[in-house]
Design a protein around this motif. Structure first.
Motif, PDB file in Angstrom:
ATOM      1  N   THR A   1       0.841  -1.303   0.001  1.00 29.38           N
ATOM      2  CA  THR A   1       0.040   0.102   0.010  1.00 29.38           C
ATOM      3  C   THR A   1       0.725   1.228  -0.123  1.00 29.38           C
TER       4      THR A   1
ATOM      5  N   PRO B   1       2.461   6.249   3.876  1.00 33.87           N
ATOM      6  CA  PRO B   1       1.398   6.610   4.367  1.00 33.87           C
ATOM      7  C   PRO B   1       0.607   7.821   3.697  1.00 33.87           C
ATOM      8  N   LYS B   2      -1.022   7.954   3.597  1.00 33.53           N
ATOM      9  CA  LYS B   2      -1.447   9.028   3.064  1.00 33.53           C
ATOM     10  C   LYS B   2      -1.594   8.777   1.417  1.00 33.53           C
ATOM     11  N   HIS B   3      -1.561   7.547   1.223  1.00 34.70           N
ATOM     12  CA  HIS B   3      -1.742   7.512  -0.197  1.00 34.70           C
ATOM     13  C   HIS B   3      -2.847   6.577  -0.853  1.00 34.70           C
ATOM     14  N   ARG B   4      -3.802   6.747   0.105  1.00 37.35           N
ATOM     15  CA  ARG B   4      -4.775   5.843  -0.152  1.00 37.35           C
ATOM     16  C   ARG B   4      -5.609   6.225  -1.602  1.00 37.35           C
TER      17      ARG B   4
ATOM     18  N   SER C   1      -0.396   2.773   4.028  1.00 36.12           N
ATOM     19  CA  SER C   1      -1.832   3.323   3.882  1.00 36.12           C
ATOM     20  C   SER C   1      -2.660   1.968   3.949  1.00 36.12           C
TER      21      SER C   1
ATOM     22  N   GLU D   1      -5.879   3.253   6.071  1.00 35.67           N
ATOM     23  CA  GLU D   1      -6.608   3.978   5.484  1.00 35.67           C
ATOM     24  C   GLU D   1      -7.561   3.293   4.689  1.00 35.67           C
TER      25      GLU D   1
END
Ligand SMILES: [Zn+2]
Ligand SMILES: [Zn+2]
Length: 235
Positions: free
Chosen positions: A33, A36-39, A71, A74
């Motif tokens: 994934t 972070p914050k790459h949904r 991610s 999320e």
């Protein structure tokens, strides 16, 4: 970079120095994934493949590093997908066990290690994980075989002539597929000899295409490229 289709139903999602992958069939499977914050870019890849976020059913995680699991929370929250991971890495993601730091036996680990630890994001713990062992067939994309090597799961998808999702067991950053060893590549490798052994184990599998956490995919005759490298390692 960005989103690139690399084979029938298979997309690479580039996030700077790391990539995640997506297989869009009736259900959508995501392999790693990214940061972070790459949904949103993952969901964008699904919509580019004309799938809805509810179609995302499976998330396969190669290992615990934050640039691969960043991610996952999320994405699970947005999709109700199940996440699959090896039991040793599951303990880290659940927060039961601390993540091992950089390898201080090598120079880059000693010099850059403390900085890397400081800039590595702390992730929220996740409870619901499907523990996946060597040889398990994950019920995603018609069946994906999990191959465990030191600290790592790779996934072999038999469709399209075989596609190996090698995570960080192999990278393709400098001229050809390599195990994560050497002055810089080995910074987060816990055991160099085992990393080479892992590479040899993966090179015995049959696959036409290989996808890596770091570096571009090999879109044809990937298996031959692995074999050549195994021969070089033996010298
Ligand atoms: Zn890694
Ligand atoms: Zn990585």
């Amino acid at each position: 970079m960005g989103i690139e289709q690399i084979a029938l139903d298979v997309y690479r999602i580039g996030m700077g120095y790391v990539s995640a992958y997506l297989i869009a069939q009736d259900e959508v499977t995501v392999i790693d994934t990214g940061l972070p914050k790459h949904r949103e870019i993952i969901l964008k890849a699904a919509s580019q493949a004309r799938r809805k976020r509810e179609d995302v059913k499976h998330i396969l995680l190669t290992h615990h590093h934050a640039d691969h699991t960043g991610s996952v929370a999320e994405l699970m929250a947005a999709t109700n997908a199940r996440a699959y991971i090896h039991p040793l890495d599951a303990a880290i993601i659940r927060g039961d066990k601390p993540a091992p730091g950089p390898n201080r036996d090598i120079l880059a680990g000693r010099i850059l290690g403390p900085l890397m630890v400081r800039i590595t994001p702390k992730l929220q713990p996740i409870e619901a994980l499907q523990e996946t062992n060597d040889g398990d067939e994950v019920p995603a994309a018609g069946g994906m075989k999990a191959i465990h090597t030191a600290g790592h799961l790779s996934f072999l998808w038999p469709q399209n002539g075989g596609i190996l999702f090698a995570g960080d067991a192999v990278s393709n950053v400098f001229r050809g597929p390599r195990p994560p060893v050497g002055a810089l590549g080995g910074m987060f490798t816990e055991d160099m000899a085992q990393a080479k052994e892992s590479f040899r184990k993966l090179a015995e599998l049959e696959f036409e295409v290989a996808c890596f956490g770091h570096g571009g995919p090999i879109k044809g005759k990937a298996h031959a490229a692995f074999r050549r490298e195994v021969e070089k390692l033996a010298k």
